[in-house]
Design a protein around this motif. Structure first.
Motif, PDB file in Angstrom:
ATOM      1  N   LEU A 296      17.686  14.023  22.447  1.00 29.05           N
ATOM      2  CA  LEU A 296      17.474  12.636  22.022  1.00 29.05           C
ATOM      3  C   LEU A 296      16.075  12.142  22.370  1.00 29.05           C
ATOM      4  N   GLN A 300      13.050  11.433  19.429  1.00 28.28           N
ATOM      5  CA  GLN A 300      12.486  10.104  19.175  1.00 28.28           C
ATOM      6  C   GLN A 300      11.011  10.041  19.541  1.00 28.28           C
ATOM      7  N   ILE A 357      24.741   6.840  17.057  1.00 26.04           N
ATOM      8  CA  ILE A 357      23.540   7.553  17.495  1.00 26.04           C
ATOM      9  C   ILE A 357      23.224   8.683  16.525  1.00 26.04           C
ATOM     10  N   ALA A 358      24.237   9.469  16.184  1.00 29.84           N
ATOM     11  CA  ALA A 358      24.018  10.571  15.232  1.00 29.84           C
ATOM     12  C   ALA A 358      23.533  10.019  13.890  1.00 29.84           C
ATOM     13  N   THR A 360      21.970   7.114  13.146  1.00 32.04           N
ATOM     14  CA  THR A 360      20.617   6.551  13.146  1.00 32.04           C
ATOM     15  C   THR A 360      19.556   7.631  13.286  1.00 32.04           C
ATOM     16  N   TYR A 361      19.834   8.651  14.084  1.00 30.78           N
ATOM     17  CA  TYR A 361      18.872   9.742  14.230  1.00 30.78           C
ATOM     18  C   TYR A 361      18.725  10.518  12.919  1.00 30.78           C
ATOM     19  N   VAL A 362      19.834  10.973  12.374  1.00 30.63           N
ATOM     20  CA  VAL A 362      19.772  11.760  11.128  1.00 30.63           C
ATOM     21  C   VAL A 362      19.259  10.893   9.989  1.00 30.63           C
ATOM     22  N   GLY A 399      18.360   4.111  17.406  1.00 24.35           N
ATOM     23  CA  GLY A 399      18.693   5.406  17.989  1.00 24.35           C
ATOM     24  C   GLY A 399      17.890   5.705  19.238  1.00 24.35           C
ATOM     25  N   THR A 463      16.135  14.661  13.155  1.00 23.16           N
ATOM     26  CA  THR A 463      17.372  15.091  12.505  1.00 23.16           C
ATOM     27  C   THR A 463      18.138  16.064  13.392  1.00 23.16           C
ATOM     28  N   GLY A 466      19.957  14.285  16.109  1.00 24.14           N
ATOM     29  CA  GLY A 466      21.165  13.636  15.609  1.00 24.14           C
ATOM     30  C   GLY A 466      22.320  14.609  15.476  1.00 24.14           C
ATOM     31  N   GLU A 469      23.751  15.243  18.915  1.00 19.88           N
ATOM     32  CA  GLU A 469      24.619  14.125  19.299  1.00 19.88           C
ATOM     33  C   GLU A 469      25.991  14.249  18.633  1.00 19.88           C
TER      34      GLU A 469
END
Length: 497
Positions: A296, A300, A357-358, A360-362, A399, A463, A466, A469
């Protein structure tokens, strides 16, 4: 009103060296009140300072390098060396102060770290040469890094579990309020009709000092974390903090609080943990959670460097935006970054940590891939590129803020500040030190293909994080911290969720 005598049974000693306490349950049942707002304002607003600091320096790079600025430094030195030195200071400060925070307490350290930041920022305004500017940037980062560890741990231990996600995200997202202030302030401070070339950039650092002093005054009234107190054998002090909070809430609401439910936890008094114990706990005992935290933070860090580090260069190089106007575009991006945690934060408490979380990241990674493709084919203008960045960072900001929330929740209380510091330092060192050096070369080359590559690196890592996560994330929403990760000093650890 809450009665100390009536509550004292919750800090009894069922066995020598063992404390039974219901402090966590009592804190989590408190309705939102002015007591909580005092904590948020006193502690959370420091992220505004960080955003202001980073943005001001980025926007002032060209002015610092001009003849007559009063400092002998080049633009490249500001955007690469100074940026890397600031991040190196932040990583070092996070580890040093994070270790002290777990040993000496949250309150002592969040006062010290802010004082370090204020002193370093004030002295930066007196810089006359590159080496002194770099030294000041290191110690400014040193203070800010310590803030991340001390503040995140304190906030997460004082805020009720039912709103912990949204509050933490909004507080971390307030970085971008500072970024927006910095962007607009730089527009005025760069105007030579208002300020001389060697004055405007010095005044910029004064803004951070003034805000920091105001925060320092509020922070004096923020209590020590009761959770930290009872794990360090100071149960009566923990009781007193909670009793004062209960009394303040009852005075505000005009009615008594409901009784706390749930079994007290048993804590055995123990000496402060050594660094080896902390590392062993974090890495050896929780390898999946360690992998999650690293993924994570690295993801980011690289995405933000890929998008924000060279935004001004991209606008001026590829879209012929005047240097003095780039602050307007960045202000739009900053607003999008803050709106992400503000509008999506409650979903992290309702829909849950893993899907949000997954997602927003992906989602941010996919949008950045799409932005790279549009940019490569010449289909973007300065306005539409900014719109794409805003959409990417609307998701990414939520995220990224959740990364701090995650590592604060999933490791034992006695290691919480050090865990935050460790993941922040490693993730930021990988993405925040190597990132500026890598992306400066790519973005500054003037080649579309190089900038596209920078975007794709950030998008791929975001990605991938994510997906990690989604695979090993912890469902921490609404959970009492002691059930998510039992304290190392717990005699009978609560059932994990």
């Amino acid at each position: 009103m809450a009665d100390p005598a009536k509550s004292s049974h919750c800090a009894r000693q069922p066995a020598p060296g063992v404390i039974a306490t219901d402090v966590p349950t009592r804190l989590d049942r408190l309705p939102w009140s002015r007591w909580h707002w005092r904590i948020v304002i006193g502690l959370g607003t420091v992220w505004i300072l960080d955003g202001l600091e980073v943005t001001i320096v980025g926007n002032m790079a060209g002015r610092l390098a001009q003849n007559g600025s009063g400092i002998a430094i080049t633009t490249t030195q500001v955007t690469t060396v100074a940026a890397a030195v600031y991040v190196a200071g932040a990583c070092t400060g996070a580890l040093f102060f994070g270790w002290l925070t777990d040993r000496l307490g949250r309150k002592k350290l969040f006062m010290v770290t802010l004082a370090v930041y204020l002193a370093a920022t004030a002295v930066t305004a007196l810089s006359w040469t590159a080496w002194f500017f770099f030294l000041c940037r290191f110690f400014t980062g040193f203070g800010i890094g310590g803030e991340y560890a001390a503040i995140n741990s304190a906030i997460d231990e004082l805020i009720p579990a039912r709103v912990r996600g949204r509050v933490d995200l909004i507080i971390n997202g307030s970085f971008w309020v500072g970024a927006a202030i910095g962007a607009f302030a730089s527009i005025a401070l760069l105007d030579t009709a208002l300020f001389a070339t060697d004055v405007g950039w010095r005044l910029a650092f004064g803004i951070g000092v003034v805000l920091g002093l105001a925060i320092l005054l509020v922070r004096r009234h923020v209590p020590e974390s009761p959770r930290w107190l009872f794990t360090h054998g100071r149960a009566l002090e923990a009781e007193q903090v909670v009793i004062e909070a209960e009394q303040a809430v009852e005075r505000e609401s005009g009615r008594p609080l409901p009784a706390a439910t749930g079994e007290p936890i048993l804590i055995r008094e123990r000496a402060p943990l050594g660094f080896d114990t902390i590392v062993r706990t974090v890495i050896a005992h929780h390898p999946r959670r360690t992998a999650l935290g690293l993924a994570l933070f690295v993801g980011q860090a690289f995405l933000y460097n890929a998008v924000t580090f060279g935004y001004a260069t991209i606008l001026t190089t590829f879209f012929a935006v005047p240097e003095g106007d780039t602050g307007y575009y960045f202000a739009v991006i900053a607003v999008g970054n803050f709106l992400g945690p503000l509008l999506l934060g409650h979903l992290f408490d309702t829909l849950g940590r893993k899907p949000m979380i997954a997602g927003t990241y992906v989602g941010s990674g996919v949008l950045l891939f799409a932005t790279a493709a549009l940019f490569q084919h010449g289909e973007l203008s300065a306005a539409t590129m900014t719109a794409c960045w805003t959409a990417v960072l609307f998701l990414a900001s939520a995220g990224a803020s959740a990364a701090y929330l995650t590592v604060s929740e999933i490791f034992p209380l006695e290691t919480r500040a050090m865990s935050i510091a460790f993941f922040y330092a490693v993730g930021t060192a990988v993405g925040g030190i190597s990132g500026p050096l890598l992306f400066n070369g790519l973005v500054s080359s003037g080649k579309v293909s190089d900038t596209v590559l920078a975007f794709c690196i950030g998008a791929a890592l975001m990605t991938a994080a994510g997906l990690v996560e989604a695979a090993v994330g912890v469902r921490a929403e609404g959970g009492r911290r002691e059930s998510l990760a039992a304290p190392l000093s717990a005699v009978t650890p609560p059932e994990r969720t």
